[in-house]
Design an enzyme around this catalytic site. Sequence first.
Site, short mmCIF file in Angstrom:
data_model
loop_
_atom_site.label_atom_id
_atom_site.label_comp_id
_atom_site.label_asym_id
_atom_site.label_seq_id
_atom_site.Cartn_x
_atom_site.Cartn_y
_atom_site.Cartn_z
N GLY A 224 0.58 -1.19 0.02
CA GLY A 224 0.01 -0.08 -0.15
C GLY A 224 0.86 1.38 -0.16
N ARG A 277 1.41 2.43 4.46
CA ARG A 277 0.66 3.86 4.33
C ARG A 277 1.63 4.81 3.86
NH1 ARG A 277 -3.52 4.90 8.85
NH2 ARG A 277 -4.25 6.21 7.30
N GLU A 370 -9.29 4.72 12.35
CA GLU A 370 -9.50 5.30 11.47
C GLU A 370 -11.06 5.51 11.18
OE1 GLU A 370 -7.32 7.44 8.75
OE2 GLU A 370 -5.62 6.95 10.16
#
Length: 384
Positions: A224, A277, A370
């Site tokens: 990612g 991330r 999140e």
Amino acid sequence: MDTKRVMTETLEDLVDKELKQFIWQLCNGVTAGLEPIPRAKLQTSDREDVVDCVVKHYPDDAGKITVQALRNMKQNELAKRLQIKLQEGQQPVQEVTRSAPESMDLQPIQSDWHRPCNIAACSQEFKDRLLTQERKDVYIPTSRSQRKGLALLITNIAFDHSSNRNGAEKDEENIEWLLRALGYSVEKHRNLSGKAISEAVKNFSKHSGHRDSDSTFVVMMSHGKRIENKDAILGVHYHTNNTGDVFFVEDIFSHLNSVNCPALIEKPKVILVQACRGRDVGGVYVSDSAFESDSWVHKEKDFVCFMSTLPDVYAYRDPANGSFFINYIVDVFSTSAYKYDIMEMFRRVASRMENDPRFIHEQQILPCIERTTLVRKFYLFPGL
């Protein structure tokens, strides 16, 4: 395991008067919201006929409903014996000693960690007490279905132009085991492009099974990165010349929200993401100074998203044993889901990872919650 045989053997321990009480339970609805069996279909004193009727009427949950009916009759010992026999042919579930020291719960896992053999089972007494005393503050299970729901598991391991995610096979195996042990039916995909991930999530949102579920899980594990301040899951064909092969995490919320997935309104939707991330190492040196209805509903509610690391930071994975994030989730859920709600378990994952001695100096890792809109406590009630 022959479920019919086990159920029939259990009913053999009931005298005729008790069997009539059992049939009365079935005809009047074992639990609130559960469709009763028409009385005309149970005009029999033959135990095998009764079992056949229960299995035909409740093909997915006959055993669980029989256990509950016996409990309603105060046949608790018989209900417990039947539950144990049913569990022997399913995911390994066992009762655990409830007196383990709290401090041990928050210790980091060891470098030679292996998945637990069993998941600690919730007691019926705990569940009943919680749903009675804190009913307004807890997501109530869908009683008529007697099951948890569906889970979507997507794991990208082999990439055309990027390094393969060695160890991800172990993550896939461990998280699938956990979800099934918690009562979820798992839809599994491997090595998808960004477009294929989007199609899988969209199709999953349309699944008719959500209507009878009480919650859902979506788990994504892949490479990612952050693109224009958004979290992106990389498809297996991603390359500097094919930067469009991505799936944005925020699209999960769009596919499963109240507009596009009304069957999950007022039901918890848990998203777990194991992916980098960004490219930062995570540590920094600091000096001393330094629901479907005609009424209005929220467009997006009852979500919780737990990500393996903070924005812009690497996620770490052991090539032999899988990612640290997934290992911790499996360990905490297996040992603590019988008594804690999901937010407390996420806190415990983070607390234990914070103290893991393997993350030293600049190589720090801390999971991150999140875009959370849970308005009540979500308990998984494993084993029930």
